[in-house]
Design a protein around this motif. Structure first.
Motif, PDB file in Angstrom:
ATOM      1  N   THR A 239       0.836  -1.202   0.000  1.00 48.55           N
ATOM      2  CA  THR A 239       0.000   0.000   0.000  1.00 48.55           C
ATOM      3  C   THR A 239       0.865   1.243   0.000  1.00 48.55           C
ATOM      4  OG1 THR A 239      -1.695  -1.181   1.261  1.00 48.55           O
ATOM      5  CG2 THR A 239      -1.877   1.216   1.161  1.00 48.55           C
ATOM      6  N   ALA A 240       0.538   2.178  -0.897  1.00 50.44           N
ATOM      7  CA  ALA A 240       1.206   3.481  -0.954  1.00 50.44           C
ATOM      8  C   ALA A 240       0.198   4.563  -0.577  1.00 50.44           C
ATOM      9  CB  ALA A 240       1.761   3.732  -2.348  1.00 50.44           C
ATOM     10  N   HIS A 241       0.577   5.445   0.348  1.00 52.95           N
ATOM     11  CA  HIS A 241      -0.330   6.505   0.831  1.00 52.95           C
ATOM     12  C   HIS A 241       0.141   7.877   0.335  1.00 52.95           C
ATOM     13  CE1 HIS A 241      -2.445   3.813   3.619  1.00 52.95           C
ATOM     14  NE2 HIS A 241      -1.259   3.307   3.914  1.00 52.95           N
ATOM     15  N   SER A 242      -0.806   8.824   0.243  1.00 52.72           N
ATOM     16  CA  SER A 242      -0.490  10.227  -0.062  1.00 52.72           C
ATOM     17  C   SER A 242      -1.685  11.080   0.354  1.00 52.72           C
ATOM     18  CB  SER A 242      -0.211  10.406  -1.558  1.00 52.72           C
ATOM     19  OG  SER A 242      -1.424  10.429  -2.299  1.00 52.72           O
ATOM     20  N   GLU A 345      -4.628   6.499  -1.682  1.00 51.31           N
ATOM     21  CA  GLU A 345      -4.124   5.171  -1.354  1.00 51.31           C
ATOM     22  C   GLU A 345      -4.188   4.295  -2.607  1.00 51.31           C
ATOM     23  OE1 GLU A 345      -5.161   2.907   2.474  1.00 51.31           O
ATOM     24  OE2 GLU A 345      -6.420   1.929   0.969  1.00 51.31           O
ATOM     25  N   ALA A 346      -3.111   3.624  -2.902  1.00 54.46           N
ATOM     26  CA  ALA A 346      -3.074   2.671  -4.018  1.00 54.46           C
ATOM     27  C   ALA A 346      -2.513   1.349  -3.506  1.00 54.46           C
ATOM     28  CB  ALA A 346      -2.222   3.202  -5.162  1.00 54.46           C
ATOM     29  N   LYS A 347      -3.037   0.264  -4.053  1.00 55.07           N
ATOM     30  CA  LYS A 347      -2.658  -1.062  -3.558  1.00 55.07           C
ATOM     31  C   LYS A 347      -2.180  -1.954  -4.707  1.00 55.07           C
ATOM     32  CE  LYS A 347      -5.757  -1.179   0.461  1.00 55.07           C
ATOM     33  NZ  LYS A 347      -4.678  -1.264   1.476  1.00 55.07           N
ATOM     34  N   LEU A 348      -1.360  -2.906  -4.335  1.00 51.73           N
ATOM     35  CA  LEU A 348      -0.802  -3.859  -5.274  1.00 51.73           C
ATOM     36  C   LEU A 348      -0.735  -5.222  -4.584  1.00 51.73           C
ATOM     37  CD1 LEU A 348       0.807  -4.294  -8.017  1.00 51.73           C
ATOM     38  CD2 LEU A 348       2.869  -3.805  -6.681  1.00 51.73           C
ATOM     39  N   ILE A 349      -1.108  -6.262  -5.309  1.00 54.45           N
ATOM     40  CA  ILE A 349      -1.059  -7.619  -4.765  1.00 54.45           C
ATOM     41  C   ILE A 349      -0.042  -8.438  -5.555  1.00 54.45           C
ATOM     42  CG2 ILE A 349      -2.329  -9.767  -4.353  1.00 54.45           C
ATOM     43  CD1 ILE A 349      -3.267  -7.618  -2.527  1.00 54.45           C
ATOM     44  N   ALA A 350       0.751  -9.227  -4.842  1.00 52.65           N
ATOM     45  CA  ALA A 350       1.707 -10.130  -5.489  1.00 52.65           C
ATOM     46  C   ALA A 350       1.523 -11.529  -4.929  1.00 52.65           C
ATOM     47  CB  ALA A 350       3.140  -9.661  -5.255  1.00 52.65           C
ATOM     48  N   ASN A 351       1.652 -12.508  -5.817  1.00 51.98           N
ATOM     49  CA  ASN A 351       1.605 -13.911  -5.414  1.00 51.98           C
ATOM     50  C   ASN A 351       3.019 -14.477  -5.466  1.00 51.98           C
ATOM     51  OD1 ASN A 351       1.327 -16.991  -6.587  1.00 51.98           O
ATOM     52  ND2 ASN A 351      -0.181 -16.523  -5.017  1.00 51.98           N
ATOM     53  N   LEU A 352       3.466 -15.083  -4.363  1.00 46.35           N
ATOM     54  CA  LEU A 352       4.801 -15.646  -4.283  1.00 46.35           C
ATOM     55  C   LEU A 352       4.731 -17.153  -4.144  1.00 46.35           C
ATOM     56  CD1 LEU A 352       5.020 -12.615  -2.968  1.00 46.35           C
ATOM     57  CD2 LEU A 352       7.307 -13.399  -2.346  1.00 46.35           C
ATOM     58  N   LYS A 372      10.191  -0.965   1.531  1.00 41.18           N
ATOM     59  CA  LYS A 372      10.456   0.189   2.400  1.00 41.18           C
ATOM     60  C   LYS A 372      11.210   1.286   1.658  1.00 41.18           C
ATOM     61  CE  LYS A 372      10.449  -2.290   6.830  1.00 41.18           C
ATOM     62  NZ  LYS A 372      11.283  -2.809   7.950  1.00 41.18           N
ATOM     63  N   LYS A 373      12.026   0.910   0.667  1.00 42.34           N
ATOM     64  CA  LYS A 373      12.757   1.904  -0.119  1.00 42.34           C
ATOM     65  C   LYS A 373      11.810   2.859  -0.836  1.00 42.34           C
ATOM     66  CE  LYS A 373      15.719   0.307  -2.967  1.00 42.34           C
ATOM     67  NZ  LYS A 373      16.384  -0.585  -3.960  1.00 42.34           N
ATOM     68  N   TYR A 374      10.605   2.400  -1.126  1.00 47.22           N
ATOM     69  CA  TYR A 374       9.631   3.201  -1.866  1.00 47.22           C
ATOM     70  C   TYR A 374       8.472   3.646  -0.976  1.00 47.22           C
ATOM     71  CZ  TYR A 374      12.375   1.295  -5.643  1.00 47.22           C
ATOM     72  OH  TYR A 374      13.431   0.955  -6.462  1.00 47.22           O
ATOM     73  N   ASP A 375       8.708   3.591   0.338  1.00 45.77           N
ATOM     74  CA  ASP A 375       7.725   4.047   1.329  1.00 45.77           C
ATOM     75  C   ASP A 375       6.388   3.319   1.159  1.00 45.77           C
ATOM     76  OD1 ASP A 375       6.755   5.497   3.471  1.00 45.77           O
ATOM     77  OD2 ASP A 375       6.137   7.210   2.235  1.00 45.77           O
ATOM     78  N   LEU A 376       6.475   1.993   1.039  1.00 43.22           N
ATOM     79  CA  LEU A 376       5.285   1.161   0.893  1.00 43.22           C
ATOM     80  C   LEU A 376       5.070   0.331   2.150  1.00 43.22           C
ATOM     81  CD1 LEU A 376       5.912  -0.278  -2.707  1.00 43.22           C
ATOM     82  CD2 LEU A 376       4.719   1.838  -2.095  1.00 43.22           C
TER      83      LEU A 376
END
Length: 476
Positions: A239-242, A345-352, A372-376
């Motif tokens: 999740t990315a916030h602004s 707020e934008a969200k992204l889902i990843a399957n590992l 964390k490098k991209y403040d997520l």
């Protein structure tokens, strides 16, 4: 310095020459000549049974109790396999099935399993996905391959043996959940029932591997790919916030921009370790003789070329790469609800899919540090770790291999690293030998149809599947 470099070059060339000589002398070319033999009477009989099973829709839905639907499917099974229902002890738990065939002994029980439920059948199919149509030498429809063909085959194997008055040497269990496709609690309920009875299976045979045509590019022919280790899997949410705002005056590093940079970073700089675990190493070495010379050279001499293959595999084969590392696929994304609105707020889902040499906790931590490098913010939605591997030198593995060799003449066997998930992982708690192998021929058409459009199974592979389960039952 030049002398040192020439010395190193000489050593490298010498090692390559040794590998070439070793390949020429000891890794002789082999050919897989197996083809399914036609038995039209049995093919038609088994195809008709499978067709009736496919016609009954058994799509599972996560979080829903669908017991009544599956009770209807059980009536189909009872009609098709009356002797199984007459002579074997049936236990039904919320639509999940467990049958016990009492043998002469109970010290090395065997479980044959595959699931009843199927995935949805969306999209434009050439045939009705629940028609069960039999044409062009195939049974068509959702579940024909995944995995009502296996359910049919082991029920039919028991039916025919019961008809002969056969009594197995060991207790035989048939296990079939109705929640496999949604990762539900069906199979755990069956395992808990066996735990309550004190049953510890010597061997569990589930779906997973199969008789696969060209398992890796360039390796021609059919091979019995016997699954011996299953990768874990999980879903992560980022999740990315602004503060949001109007799209006419966008600021830098908006949520979607930060998520995009994160995705590009992962895609361009693979963060996961590549390793040939023993089971993957055994797979490539087993297949090597059936490959062209350059592949025989590489796969047959991993002692030398393993570092090179780790580097080149992502460019050669996505499937091959999945065997040697944790994989991460971005599957879902969301942002604002307006064309001209910057999302707060934008969200992204990843399957590992977690590799045994870099399990769930370590893989997730690696990804979290990059996020964390991209403040997520990262949230673990769900997940489970890899399963312990089956010993490929064990009696149980060799037992399955021997049955394959007895039933399918000229069919090479090969250990296989499972990249997908199965219900067999729940049996790991009570059995050391959970082997993933469905005795069905999967060509490109079958592989494409599983969870996709126009799923089908070759009718010619059905007699062999029934005979395989007969062999598992009778050779113990």
């Amino acid at each position: 310095m030049i002398k040192v470099l020439l010395g190193i070059l000489g050593i490298v060339l010498g090692l390559i020459l040794i590998a070439i000589i070793r390949t020429l002398l000891f890794i002789k070319p082999k050919t897989s000549t197996f083809e399914s033999k036609h038995d039209e009477v049995r093919e038609q009989k088994y195809a008709t049974i499978l067709s009736k099973m496919v016609q009954y829709e058994t799509i599972s839905v996560k979080g829903e109790n669908q017991r009544e639907k599956f009770l209807g499917f059980h009536k189909i099974l009872e009609e098709q396999f009356p002797l199984v229902h007459k002579h074997m002890e049936k236990t039904e738990i919320d639509g999940n099935l467990l049958f016990k065939w009492t043998g002469k002994q109970s010290d090395k029980p065997i479980v044959l399993m595959s699931h009843q439920d199927v995935v949805s059948a969306d999209g434009n199919w050439e045939r009705d996905p629940f028609s069960g149509e039999i044409s062009q030498g195939k049974v068509w429809g959702r579940g024909a391959c995944d995995t009502k063909c296996s359910v049919m085959a082991f029920f039919q194997a028991c039916e025919e043996l019961l008809e002969q008055g056969y009594i197995p040497q060991q207790d035989i269990y048939l296990s079939s959940s109705c929640t496999e496709e949604v990762g539900g609690d069906g199979c755990p309920k069956l395992v808990n029932e066996l735990k309550r009875r004190g049953v510890k299976p010597w061997l569990v045979v589930d779906e997973g591997g199969a008789i696969v045509n060209e398992p890796i590019g360039g390796c021609k022919g059919n091979f019995a790919m016997i699954g011996v280790v299953e990768k874990g899997q999980g879903n992560l949410e980022f999740t990315a916030h602004s503060n949001g705002g109007h799209s006419s005056y966008p600021s830098k590093n908006t949520p979607i921009a930060r998520l995009s940079k994160f995705v590009v970073d992962i895609e361009k700089h693979d963060p996961f370790k590549k390793e040939f675990i023993p089971q993957a190493k055994a797979m490539f070495e087993t297949l090597a003789p059936y490959c062209p010379f350059y592949m025989r050279l590489l796969f047959g001499n991993l002692w030398l070329f393993k570092p090179l293959l780790k580097l080149l595999m992502p460019s050669i084969s996505a499937q091959g790469t999945a065997l040697i590392k944790t994989t991460m696929a971005f599957t879902m994304q969301s942002g604002s609800s307006g064309y001209n609105v910057l999302p707060q707020e934008a969200k992204l889902i990843a399957n590992l899919r977690y590799a045994p040499h870099q399990g769930m906790n370590e893989s997730n931590k690696v990804v979290e540090n990059i996020a964390k490098k991209y403040d997520l913010e990262m949230r673990i939605v769900d997940g489970y770790d890899y399963c312990p591997p089956v010993d490929i030198h064990s009696d149980a593995f060799h037992y399955v291999e021997q049955v394959v060799h007895d039933v399918f003449k000229d069919l090479p066997t090969c250990p296989y690293v499972m990249t997908g998930g199965t219900d067999a992982r729940f049996y790991e708690e009570i059995s050391e030998n959970c082997i993933r192998f469905a005795p069905i021929v999967f060509g490109k058409e079958q592989m494409k149809g599983m969870h996709g459009l126009n799923e089908c199974v070759e009718t010619s592979s059905l007699p062999g599947a029934v005979d395989f389960y007969k062999g598992i039952i009778t050779k113990c």
